[in-house]
Design an enzyme around this catalytic site. Structure first.
Site, PDB file in Angstrom:
ATOM      1  N   HIS A  39       0.838  -1.207   0.000  1.00 47.67           N
ATOM      2  CA  HIS A  39       0.000   0.000   0.000  1.00 47.67           C
ATOM      3  C   HIS A  39       0.874   1.258   0.000  1.00 47.67           C
ATOM      4  O   HIS A  39       0.579   2.236  -0.692  1.00 47.67           O
ATOM      5  CB  HIS A  39      -0.878   0.050   1.254  1.00 47.67           C
ATOM      6  CG  HIS A  39      -1.882  -1.043   1.364  1.00 47.67           C
ATOM      7  ND1 HIS A  39      -1.842  -1.987   2.357  1.00 47.67           N
ATOM      8  CD2 HIS A  39      -2.971  -1.337   0.608  1.00 47.67           C
ATOM      9  CE1 HIS A  39      -2.860  -2.815   2.229  1.00 47.67           C
ATOM     10  NE2 HIS A  39      -3.564  -2.456   1.169  1.00 47.67           N
ATOM     11  N   GLY A 149      -2.564  -2.176  -6.764  1.00 46.37           N
ATOM     12  CA  GLY A 149      -1.471  -3.126  -6.859  1.00 46.37           C
ATOM     13  C   GLY A 149      -1.795  -4.235  -7.861  1.00 46.37           C
ATOM     14  O   GLY A 149      -2.939  -4.677  -7.966  1.00 46.37           O
ATOM     15  N   ILE A 178       4.515  -5.994  -4.319  1.00 44.69           N
ATOM     16  CA  ILE A 178       5.664  -5.899  -3.402  1.00 44.69           C
ATOM     17  C   ILE A 178       5.705  -7.203  -2.596  1.00 44.69           C
ATOM     18  O   ILE A 178       4.659  -7.683  -2.131  1.00 44.69           O
ATOM     19  CB  ILE A 178       5.529  -4.680  -2.458  1.00 44.69           C
ATOM     20  CG1 ILE A 178       5.303  -3.393  -3.261  1.00 44.69           C
ATOM     21  CG2 ILE A 178       6.745  -4.546  -1.549  1.00 44.69           C
ATOM     22  CD1 ILE A 178       6.476  -2.949  -4.122  1.00 44.69           C
ATOM     23  N   MET A 186       2.993  -9.383  -0.524  1.00 45.49           N
ATOM     24  CA  MET A 186       2.455  -8.693   0.658  1.00 45.49           C
ATOM     25  C   MET A 186       0.943  -8.566   0.541  1.00 45.49           C
ATOM     26  O   MET A 186       0.402  -8.284  -0.528  1.00 45.49           O
ATOM     27  CB  MET A 186       3.084  -7.318   0.799  1.00 45.49           C
ATOM     28  CG  MET A 186       4.511  -7.426   1.249  1.00 45.49           C
ATOM     29  SD  MET A 186       5.099  -5.870   1.900  1.00 45.49           S
ATOM     30  CE  MET A 186       6.832  -6.283   2.076  1.00 45.49           C
TER      31      MET A 186
END
Ligand code: PAF
Length: 280
Positions: A39, A149, A178, A186
């Site tokens: 985030h 994302g 990520i 994540m």
């Protein structure tokens, strides 16, 4: 400095109108909180591109098909606000539930086609909930850019379609997944993993990377897929919702590596559903 937290649509609009009058561009990062580095990378991308940055935090009940999952979803508002402190976010919008779903709310935004498979199949109604809340957040924030994302790749494609179909004047920007050092993508749901499950969780990315290599060497998903699923189950995963090769553009099913192909997976580990995807 901790960014101001705004909970009502009228307060939000008072601020965004002032920014628009000053000809400033607005970027929005929609989240359900429990913020992690993924985030924060979206907030950084927004900070780089836009004059003003709004991070929204709203655990959207309409996208949970399992009431237990909604109940267990991590809620960490104060910590989230602190994590955003050094990133130059201008405003955190944490709408009270009636600011999103007022009494009598009766509209559903539903994107067909792209939602028929993958998470759409294993989580019925999920993408209607996502498309409905995201269209509201786009309209409420009047943002020029939105940052999502690629970890939720299907969601990204659904949101792009929705914004284009509804003529919402916003550019939807996808940002890379990520990962933790051990390869685990994540996700806020990683907080729900027990210590034992957390040790096993990176096997999902490992199996996907091995599968990717085998596909690039000319293998077929129809041969390699069942073996990879068996590997996940043997490593302690309880169930594989899907492990599929699809086009990254229209999400059509593929059997072999191709330009734009992506591997998509969703699997359950000790009561937690993990998803991931990688380009092939
Ligand atoms: O990806 C998420 O966290 C959510 O699906 C979103 C986009 C914030 C909508 O509730």
């Amino acid at each position: 400095m901790i960014a101001p937290i705004v909970r009502s649509l009228s307060d939000l609009r008072a601020r965004t109108k002032a920014w628009q009058r000053a000809d400033e561009t607005i970027g929005v990062v929609p989240t359900m909180g429990a913020l992690h580095q993924g985030h924060l990378s979206l907030a950084r991308a927004a900070r780089e591109k836009c004059d003003r940055v709004i991070v929204t935090i709203f655990v959207n009940p309409k996208q949970f098909n399992d009431p237990k999952d909604l109940e267990n979803y991590p809620r960490t508002e104060q910590e989230d606000a602190r994590k955003l402190e050094s990133l130059g976010v201008d405003l955190i919008y944490v709408p009270d539930p009636d600011q999103i779903y007022p009494d009598g709310f009766a509209t559903t935004v539903s994107v067909s086609g792209l939602t028929d498979m993958l998470c759409g199949e294993s989580r019925p109604g999920h993408f209607d909930g996502v498309a409905t809340v995201v269209s509201k957040l786009f309209l409420q924030t009047s943002a020029d850019f939105a940052f999502f994302g690629e970890k939720d790749y299907q969601q990204l494609q659904v949101v792009r379609r929705m914004a284009a179909d509804l003529d919402i004047p916003i550019a939807v920007i996808g940002c890379p997944t990520i990962r933790e050092e051990d390869g685990l993508a994540m996700s806020s749901r990683n907080l729900l993993l027990s210590d034992r499950a957390r040790i096993k969780a990176p096997v999902l990315a490992e199996v996907m990377n091995d599968l990717r290599e085998a596909l690039l060497a000319g293998g077929r998903m129809s041969d390699l897929g069942p073996e990879a699923e068996a590997h996940l189950l043997a490593a302690g995963f309880n169930k594989v919702d899907y492990l599929e090769l699809r086009s990254g553009r229209d999400l059509g099913l593929l059997d072999q590596a191709a330009e734009d192909a992506r591997l998509f997976a969703a699997a359950w580990l000790a009561g937690v559903r993990l998803i991931d995807n990688i380009g092939v």
